[in-house]
Design a protein around this motif. Structure first.
Motif, PDB file in Angstrom:
ATOM      1  N   PRO A   1       5.756   0.397   2.984  1.00 29.41           N
ATOM      2  CA  PRO A   1       4.533   0.093   2.226  1.00 29.41           C
ATOM      3  C   PRO A   1       4.315  -1.397   1.993  1.00 29.41           C
ATOM      4  O   PRO A   1       3.243  -1.802   1.550  1.00 29.41           O
TER       5      PRO A   1
ATOM      6  N   SER B   1       0.276   4.200   0.163  1.00 30.23           N
ATOM      7  CA  SER B   1      -0.156   5.299   1.033  1.00 30.23           C
ATOM      8  C   SER B   1       0.260   5.098   2.484  1.00 30.23           C
ATOM      9  O   SER B   1       0.104   6.007   3.301  1.00 30.23           O
ATOM     10  N   ARG B   2       0.789   3.913   2.818  1.00 29.51           N
ATOM     11  CA  ARG B   2       1.208   3.656   4.192  1.00 29.51           C
ATOM     12  C   ARG B   2       2.462   4.450   4.527  1.00 29.51           C
ATOM     13  O   ARG B   2       3.381   4.541   3.727  1.00 29.51           O
TER      14      ARG B   2
ATOM     15  N   ASP C   1       0.866  -1.181   0.000  1.00 28.07           N
ATOM     16  CA  ASP C   1       0.000   0.000   0.000  1.00 28.07           C
ATOM     17  C   ASP C   1       0.899   1.225   0.000  1.00 28.07           C
ATOM     18  O   ASP C   1       1.541   1.542   1.000  1.00 28.07           O
TER      19      ASP C   1
END
Length: 221
Positions: free
Chosen positions: A136, A131-132, A129
């Motif tokens: 990620p 956006s983490r 992810d």
């Protein structure tokens, strides 16, 4: 009941205990399975043949399909990932994974590399992810108490010390398996294959003894 998954990657289709110039890794992986079966007959032992029947290598269609969200995949994408899905399902179901991989030119056989590429897969065995914050990527098989056993064979000797810098077999398996969360590792190896003398026979004997001891250890645990 435990599940043991044995993955054979040698191009030689018979063990060296059966055929001249046979595979030492198949010999030891077969011994591992038979020793386990003799002590835990109720357990399930699965065999995945990749040496003679290798998985399809990753290509552009595979990458496209794997990185497409599951709910958005078209039929062709599902078909392209069907083999990978089956391999991943076996891996997820297994408690003990035995990878029998002879050394080819200091690294893994192409068949085993194809297997690794099919099971180290976004959304199935590792998460991603962007956006983490921080990291990620994360392992999806972490905390499942899976054990990895690598069985190697080597033409020369000293790949655990004097030639350690040239050995890309065990690390080629252990690093990607650690990445997906399988971090409990064990090693067994046969050396001196190209010498074909008493040193090879002694190495095979040690590997067989170590295999029986390891099975007992894993079962006791």
């Amino acid at each position: 009941m435990d599940t043991v998954l044995v993955i054979d990657g040698s191009a030689r289709t018979y063990g060296s205990d059966i055929a001249s110039f046979g595979s030492h890794t198949r010999r030891i992986s077969h011994l591992f399975a038979e020793t386990w079966r003799s002590q835990r007959p109720e357990d399930l032992i699965l065999h995945r043949e990749v040496g003679a029947v290798p998985p399809s290598p990753v290509d552009a269609d595979w990458v496209h399909a794997a990185f497409t969200p599951a709910e958005e995949r078209t039929f062709w994408m599902q078909q392209r990932l069907a083999e990978s899905d089956k391999l991943v399902d076996e891996l997820i179901a297994a408690d003990v994974i035995v990878v029998a991989a002879p050394m080819y030119n200091f690294g893994l056989p192409a068949q085993i590399k194809a297997y690794v590429d099919n099971v180290v897969r976004v959304g199935r065995t590792f998460g991603f992810d962007r956006s983490r914050d921080g990291e990620p990527y994360w392992p999806l098989l972490e905390g499942q108490n899976k054990k990895l056993v690598t069985i190697a064979s080597r033409g020369d000797f000293g790949y655990d010390d004097r030639l350690k810098h040239m050995n890309n077999v065990e690390t080629g398996i252990e690093i990607p398996f650690s990445y997906i969360g399988i971090t409990d590792h064990y090693r067994i190896a046969v050396e001196y294959d190209e010498f074909a003398d008493e040193r090879l026979q002694a190495s095979i004997k040690r590997a067989e003894e170590n295999t029986k001891d390891l099975v007992a250890t894993l079962i006791a645990a």
